[in-house]
Scaffold this motif. Sequence first.
Motif, PDB file in Angstrom:
ATOM      1  N   ALA A 266       6.562 -10.709   1.739  1.00 58.81           N
ATOM      2  CA  ALA A 266       6.406 -11.492   0.514  1.00 58.81           C
ATOM      3  C   ALA A 266       5.071 -11.200  -0.148  1.00 58.81           C
ATOM      4  N   SER A 267       3.993 -11.129   0.632  1.00 57.24           N
ATOM      5  CA  SER A 267       2.680 -10.927   0.015  1.00 57.24           C
ATOM      6  C   SER A 267       2.605  -9.551  -0.639  1.00 57.24           C
ATOM      7  N   LYS A 268       3.182  -8.539   0.032  1.00 55.95           N
ATOM      8  CA  LYS A 268       3.188  -7.181  -0.542  1.00 55.95           C
ATOM      9  C   LYS A 268       4.088  -7.139  -1.767  1.00 55.95           C
ATOM     10  N   GLY A 269       5.266  -7.740  -1.619  1.00 62.81           N
ATOM     11  CA  GLY A 269       6.257  -7.638  -2.681  1.00 62.81           C
ATOM     12  C   GLY A 269       5.862  -8.412  -3.927  1.00 62.81           C
ATOM     13  N   LEU A 270       5.202  -9.558  -3.725  1.00 59.42           N
ATOM     14  CA  LEU A 270       4.841 -10.371  -4.878  1.00 59.42           C
ATOM     15  C   LEU A 270       3.627  -9.816  -5.612  1.00 59.42           C
TER      16      LEU A 270
ATOM     17  N   GLN B 277      -0.461  -9.038  -9.118  1.00 60.23           N
ATOM     18  CA  GLN B 277      -1.662  -8.216  -9.126  1.00 60.23           C
ATOM     19  C   GLN B 277      -1.535  -7.059 -10.113  1.00 60.23           C
ATOM     20  N   ASP B 278      -0.385  -6.390 -10.065  1.00 60.31           N
ATOM     21  CA  ASP B 278      -0.238  -5.189 -10.876  1.00 60.31           C
ATOM     22  C   ASP B 278       0.352  -5.470 -12.246  1.00 60.31           C
ATOM     23  N   GLY B 279       0.766  -6.705 -12.469  1.00 55.59           N
ATOM     24  CA  GLY B 279       1.212  -7.087 -13.804  1.00 55.59           C
ATOM     25  C   GLY B 279       2.548  -6.513 -14.243  1.00 55.59           C
ATOM     26  N   VAL B 280       3.382  -6.117 -13.285  1.00 48.73           N
ATOM     27  CA  VAL B 280       4.728  -5.723 -13.663  1.00 48.73           C
ATOM     28  C   VAL B 280       5.514  -7.015 -13.892  1.00 48.73           C
ATOM     29  N   SER B 281       6.242  -7.089 -15.002  1.00 49.04           N
ATOM     30  CA  SER B 281       6.944  -8.349 -15.244  1.00 49.04           C
ATOM     31  C   SER B 281       8.212  -8.419 -14.413  1.00 49.04           C
ATOM     32  N   LEU B 282       8.503  -9.631 -13.958  1.00 47.29           N
ATOM     33  CA  LEU B 282       9.676  -9.831 -13.098  1.00 47.29           C
ATOM     34  C   LEU B 282      10.938  -9.425 -13.841  1.00 47.29           C
ATOM     35  N   ARG B 283      10.928  -9.688 -15.154  1.00 53.75           N
ATOM     36  CA  ARG B 283      12.106  -9.367 -15.941  1.00 53.75           C
ATOM     37  C   ARG B 283      12.338  -7.863 -15.960  1.00 53.75           C
ATOM     38  N   GLU B 284      11.237  -7.111 -16.139  1.00 51.29           N
ATOM     39  CA  GLU B 284      11.389  -5.658 -16.157  1.00 51.29           C
ATOM     40  C   GLU B 284      11.929  -5.178 -14.810  1.00 51.29           C
ATOM     41  N   PHE B 285      11.395  -5.765 -13.723  1.00 52.22           N
ATOM     42  CA  PHE B 285      11.800  -5.321 -12.388  1.00 52.22           C
ATOM     43  C   PHE B 285      13.278  -5.587 -12.133  1.00 52.22           C
TER      44      PHE B 285
ATOM     45  N   ASN C   9       3.770  -0.984  -3.909  1.00 49.14           N
ATOM     46  CA  ASN C   9       4.057  -2.415  -4.013  1.00 49.14           C
ATOM     47  C   ASN C   9       5.444  -2.672  -4.575  1.00 49.14           C
ATOM     48  N   ALA C  10       5.858  -1.834  -5.536  1.00 48.97           N
ATOM     49  CA  ALA C  10       7.187  -2.005  -6.118  1.00 48.97           C
ATOM     50  C   ALA C  10       8.261  -1.788  -5.050  1.00 48.97           C
ATOM     51  N   LEU C  11       8.003  -0.850  -4.142  1.00 48.23           N
ATOM     52  CA  LEU C  11       8.950  -0.636  -3.047  1.00 48.23           C
ATOM     53  C   LEU C  11       9.011  -1.868  -2.148  1.00 48.23           C
TER      54      LEU C  11
END
Lengths: 307, 302
Positions: free
Chosen positions: B45-49, B54-62, B273-275
């Motif tokens: 969870a800590s890595k995935g979140l 931290q990196d500012g990728v939006s959840l919607r985009e993901f 992190n995305a992985l």
Amino acid sequence: MFKKLPFILMTLTFVLVLAACGSKNDAGTEGSNNSTGETATELSGNILAVGSTALQPLVEQAGQKFMAVDEYKNVTVQVQGGGSGTGLTQVSDGQATIGNSDVFAEEKIDDAAKVSELKDHQVAVVAIAPVSNKDAGVQDLTKQQLIDIFSGKITNWKDVGGKDQAIVIVNRPSSSGTRATFENFALGTKVEDIQGSIQEDSSGTVKKLVAETPGAIGYLALSYLDDSLQVLKYEGVEATVENVEAGTYPVWAYEHMYTKGDPDAATKAFLDYILSDEIQQKDVTELGYIPVSGMKVKRDAAGTVTQ
Amino acid sequence: MNNKLKPRRPLREKHYWEEWTGRIYTSICVVFLIVVMFSIVYFVASKGLSTFFQDGVSLREFISGKTWNPTGEPAAYGALPFITGSFITTLLAALIASPLSLCAALFMTEIVPGKGKKILQPAIELLSGIPSVVYGFIGLSVIVPLLRSMFGGAGVGIAAGCLVLSVMILPTVTSIMADALSALPKGLRESSYALGATRWQTIYRVIIPTVLPALLTGIVLGMARAFGEALAVQMVIGNAPHVPTSLLESASTLTSVITLSMGNTTMGSVHNNALWSMALVLLVMTFVFVILVRLLERRNRV
């Protein structure tokens, strides 16, 4: 008393879990001591080399030979795979003595401070050749034709002088070192993954798929080439050891062994051993790499080639 | 009560200590398990979140982005192709495997209980002992060329992936279904026969409706296994990061893209992190499967 025991232990659990979470930041430094070779006259210590699976066979073989030498019998060399990224991470965090990588650390690690801590030792060269299915009917491709194929502009072999057959691209994943080398030096540009293309991470699978799939094109290190594939000339130049060494065939990359700062005595002895003529002339060529000593050209992290 | 038991005290003492050792030992094991479980969940969870915080990728985009291009400029982190790939292969594999498993289970328990159990059950259990890399290699050497010669194209793709997966989940689904069927009280069948029902009528009017929740549990557990399977699928599915438009087109699953790229990326990079975020999606999906099974079990008990 009996009944309370599980509760006591449960409380303990949460304390432990929290403690484990809290100490996360220190975890990186704990393993850094495993490389302390004594600098006294007798060399000893543990060397842990982690990373690139492409370089793994060479380091493993060299490690076995190294440990068999009388002088170094107190040094233990352990070799693990895991990929270039893992190798660079672990050596940078001090968990491994040596980080094996197919690419320059600059290309993988964004943090310049971390990169400057690492010391590069180039131990071999790997050349990569474009390959196609035998029935495609093409022997030679130019740079532009390769770009057009891998970017999806050309989708049929007949447009590059071959049979009337659809092209199937067998690629590496975008994070792969082999793909980075191919993109940098054969195509000169990054390409996106085409819909319907195939991605495989193991050279063995790439070879099998290219050999069996009609119209397939891919790229492989020289050690994987054989008669089941059509090896394509690049701009009319054949991918041979001589052409790579002379600098006429450009699709090649160094295999790196990174250490954090200057290596200790045992690690330095091991790196020197890999660079010695005994390993370079015999094991390196046997395993399908090209010795660094034979290279008439040099290349830096930015890709600039010097004679 | 002490006075009464005094003569037997030594015996009692022994039991007392045995009880303690047992309790302490199991408690330690339980605590260890809980620690491991919480650590794994916390780590993933800590890595995935951190991809999002931290990196500012939006959840919607993901979740809904169709472009996966972590090395491009600008980098894109759309995991939709992998999420759809995982779901399509899992559902199709369950669709292929469930009827086969049900028939096998019925054969073993209802139709030829003696011989069926002696021959078919070990044969099916043998399937679960085969390493997944072997399934992958068989898929690559048999199924992919077969699909290629039948339908043309490259042969790798969703179809090859779900065929391999369906064979891999057969033992899980079959053995759970067979267990459920054989646990049925005998009286149920006997009363059905007594009413003059044929064997077929008994099976589809009485037995299947009664154990339906347990059968579904088997299917869900099989799907959980299919969802998490990485190596075999990675070898035959083709791994192109696109939402596929046909069953014969190369696609990827969450697991295949994780195994493909994890080693090549450095810890802490956005790509890495995305992985981990995808690993988190897998973990959440596993929770969903577990909850589903629990709900089905509850229905089963009533």
